[in-house]
Write an enzyme that holds these catalytic residues in place. Structure first.
Site, mmCIF file in Angstrom:
data_model
loop_
_atom_site.group_PDB
_atom_site.id
_atom_site.type_symbol
_atom_site.label_atom_id
_atom_site.label_comp_id
_atom_site.label_asym_id
_atom_site.label_seq_id
_atom_site.Cartn_x
_atom_site.Cartn_y
_atom_site.Cartn_z
ATOM 1 N N ASP A 150 0.831 -1.199 0.000
ATOM 2 C CA ASP A 150 0.000 0.000 0.000
ATOM 3 C C ASP A 150 0.875 1.262 0.000
ATOM 4 O OD1 ASP A 150 -2.836 0.953 0.400
ATOM 5 O OD2 ASP A 150 -1.921 1.934 2.132
ATOM 6 N N GLU A 178 1.749 -0.560 -5.042
ATOM 7 C CA GLU A 178 0.708 0.414 -5.339
ATOM 8 C C GLU A 178 1.400 1.768 -5.331
ATOM 9 O OE1 GLU A 178 -3.223 2.715 -3.834
ATOM 10 O OE2 GLU A 178 -1.462 2.445 -2.604
HETATM 11 C C1 NOJ Z 1 -4.480 2.900 -0.954
HETATM 12 C C2 NOJ Z 1 -5.599 1.950 -0.667
HETATM 13 O O1 NOJ Z 1 -5.874 1.208 -1.820
HETATM 14 C C3 NOJ Z 1 -6.752 2.799 -0.203
HETATM 15 O O2 NOJ Z 1 -7.949 2.073 -0.146
HETATM 16 C C4 NOJ Z 1 -6.391 3.403 1.128
HETATM 17 O O3 NOJ Z 1 -7.422 4.266 1.542
HETATM 18 C C5 NOJ Z 1 -5.098 4.201 1.013
HETATM 19 N N1 NOJ Z 1 -4.082 3.515 0.283
HETATM 20 C C6 NOJ Z 1 -4.556 4.498 2.391
HETATM 21 O O4 NOJ Z 1 -4.070 3.324 2.976
#
Ligand code: NOJ
Ligand code: CA
Length: 572
Positions: free
Chosen positions: A226, A291
């Site tokens: 993440d 991500e």
């Molecule tokens: C990316 C995640 O996919 C999202 O759902 C989340 O709110 C943010 N990062 C913060 O962790």
């Protein structure tokens, strides 16, 4: 021309086999499970791990190679689990560690690999380290694990800089000391309940290496990381104002925009090199997927250099409209950027942070997805057009070489749930912007399994943490199973053909259709034509006699490829 017969769901698909020495993740189709919305085994309205285990056969039938689970760890659920209070515990909402082990084993038995979500940029404010930091003094080792700073101005009552939270509102919150006086400020790029770690701190680094090992020891095949672009912030935390184009996850949305001082800093790569080493201690080709909302793709490719991660989500592809030249350009740019570092490209159209592509692709440039859509959105996407384009876009994506990510429900053709009532919404974006941004709840509604059943079979009691639209019977998995015209059977046929012809490991060769709204390419023995235009296109003469093996929607004739349609041919 001839039509190929429908595929047999029982045809062998051994996801655990390594094809020709290529690692599994180079060509895998990875299915994102959003646990709270997948299947609810205990009837409390929130999906859980035992629910996932009970439905794995449906995923095996679909033909995916791996599942990635969004967070199910101990959490106050302020951001649906992306606020982790204990990285080594399962939240009781989702079950127990035993449930996790059972699920992993059941998946592995079926040849499905398991990827979990690691959230290293921030923890929950309920994490014991943050609680210790609050109780400790400025300058203490406890505070040093997070980003605490004194405020500006004579009384320190102005935030340390001008950064805004990606969910809206300020990115800093001031704490109140034990004696009731205002204290230091802490940074949270997301909700105030999600304090950012300080990644220059050795405790933080050591803790996450241990967390990786904890889950690797339990047999997970990898991690989705993440906010993998956010861990390190620029020295001095300089002020920054994002461009108007910034999307729901704070990417600039512009290839030529400067990276924000909190994203894409050089220091993050050293962290991933360390993690790469941890993974190599384990057998079985474990994987890290970034991500990282950074542009352009050549920058994103830095995350997947040979000694860092294996994959990165291709968000520029997800953000590309249904437009021939734009798609061709992003496909070429992706393949060039990732191959330059020896990594496969990935492809993705939907996830839990964006408007579902069955709705998004029918939005217009004047009415883009922005930060979600809801009851007051004018000029709603046309459901039929959206689904038609979504199927054509998915058929295009699944023919591309590299890995692909699917988001639960896209195989059912689910649209965004637009009419969620205000009082049902739970996304922190909705609260932090006082309802001016709808946020992401519309793509997170629990899945329909059986028509006519309570909560469409999501839970036996009919409970559902977000209300499901009343007209979802036709989207339910059981309604579509066995219907060759359904979105579900279209997806499972595409996945079976993709595996059979090893398209994920292939290479792409463009043909010129003389019309830039037509994308025409070969990947090994499969030739693909996608008509992104708004009128019929003549089938290229050389393909009229070829065997048509997949059409994104049922077609009547061979001579024409209608608007918003993708066709696969066998051209050995
Ligand atoms: C990316 C995640 O996919 C999202 O759902 C989340 O709110 C943010 N990062 C913060 O962790
Ligand atoms: Ca439950």
């Amino acid at each position: 021309m001839t039509h190929a017969t429908a595929h047999s769901p029982d045809a062998p698909l051994d996801a655990s086999a390594t094809i020709d020495g290529a690692e599994w993740w180079r060509s895998a189709v990875i299915y994102q499970i959003y646990p709270r919305s997948f299947a609810d085994a205990n009837g409390d309205g929130i999906g859980d791990l035992r629910g996932i285990t009970s439905r794995l056969d449906a995923l095996k039938h679909l033909g995916i190679d791996a599942i990635w689970l969004s967070p199910f760890f101990a959490s106050p659920q302020k951001d649906a689990g992306y606020d982790v209070a204990d990285y080594r515990a399962v939240d009781p909402l989702f079950g127990t560690l035993d449930d996790f082990d059972e699920m992993t084993q059941a998946a592995h038995t079926r040849g499905i690999r398991v990827i979990v979500d690691l959230v290293p940029n921030h923890s929950s404010d309920q994490h014991e380290w943050f609680q210790q930091a609050l109780a400790a003094q400025p300058g203490s080792p406890e505070r040093a694990r997070y980003m605490f700073r004194d405020g500006r101005g004579p009384n320190g009552d102005t935030a340390p800089n001008n950064w805004e939270s990606i969910f809206g509102g300020p990115a800093w919150t001031r704490i109140v000391d034990d004696d009731g006086t205002p204290g230091q400020w802490y940074l949270h790029l997301f909700d105030s309940s999600q304090p950012d770690f300080d990644w220059s701190n050795a405790d933080v680094r050591a803790m996450f290496r241990d967390v990786l090992r904890f889950w690797l020891d339990r047999g997970v095949d990898g991690f989705r990381i993440d906010v993998a672009h956010g861990l390190v912030k620029a020295d001095g935390l300089p002020d920054y104002t994002p461009p108007q184009s910034a999307g729901s996850m704070g990417g600039t949305g512009k290839a030529d925009a400067d990276l924000p001082p909190y994203f894409g800093q050089d220091g993050v790569h050293e962290i991933y090199r360390e993690w790469h080493q941890v993974l190599t201690e384990y057998d079985g080709e474990r994987v890290l997927c970034a991500e990282a909302w950074v542009d352009p793709l050549s920058t994103m490719a830095l995350w997947v250099r040979p000694d860092e991660m294996q994959q990165a989500f291709n968000f520029p592809y997800l953000e590309t409209p249904w437009n021939g030249p734009a798609l061709r350009a992003v496909i070429d740019e992706s393949i060039a950027a990732f191959s330059a570092v020896g990594a496969p490209s990935t492809w993705v159209l939907s996830n839990h942070d964006v408007v579902r592509h069955a709705s998004r692709l029918a939005l217009t440039e004047d009415n883009p997805q922005g930060h979600g859509i809801g009851p007051k959105t004018t000029d709603r996407p046309d459901t039929e057009l959206g689904l038609r384009r979504a199927r054509a876009a998915s058929a295009l994506m699944l023919a591309l070489p590299g890995g692909a990510y699917l988001y639960q429900g896209e195989e059912l053709g689910l649209p965004e749930a637009i009419d969620l009532p205000d009082d049902a919404r739970q996304d922190p974006t909705w609260f932090r912007t006082h309802g001016t941004r709808y946020g992401r709840d519309g793509c997170r509604v629990p899945l329909p399994w059986e028509p006519g059943a309570p909560a469409y079979g999501f839970s036996e009691t009919g409970a559902s943490w977000l209300p499901q639209p009343a007209d979802w019977d036709a989207y339910a998995r059981a309604s579509q199973l066995g219907d060759p015209a359904s979105t579900l059977e279209f997806y499972s046929r595409a996945l079976w053909l993709r595996a059979t012809h090893q398209l994920g490991l292939g290479a792409l060769e463009w043909h010129d259709a003389g019309d830039d709204s037509i994308l025409w390419f070969a990947n090994g023995p499969v030739t693909v034509v996608a008509n992104t235009g708004d009128s019929d296109a003549a089938t290229p003469t050389s393909l009229i006699e070829a065997t048509r093996i997949l059409t994104s929607v049922p077609l009547s004739g061979d001579d024409v490829i209608p608007a918003d349609t993708t066709v696969w041919y066998l051209t050995p």
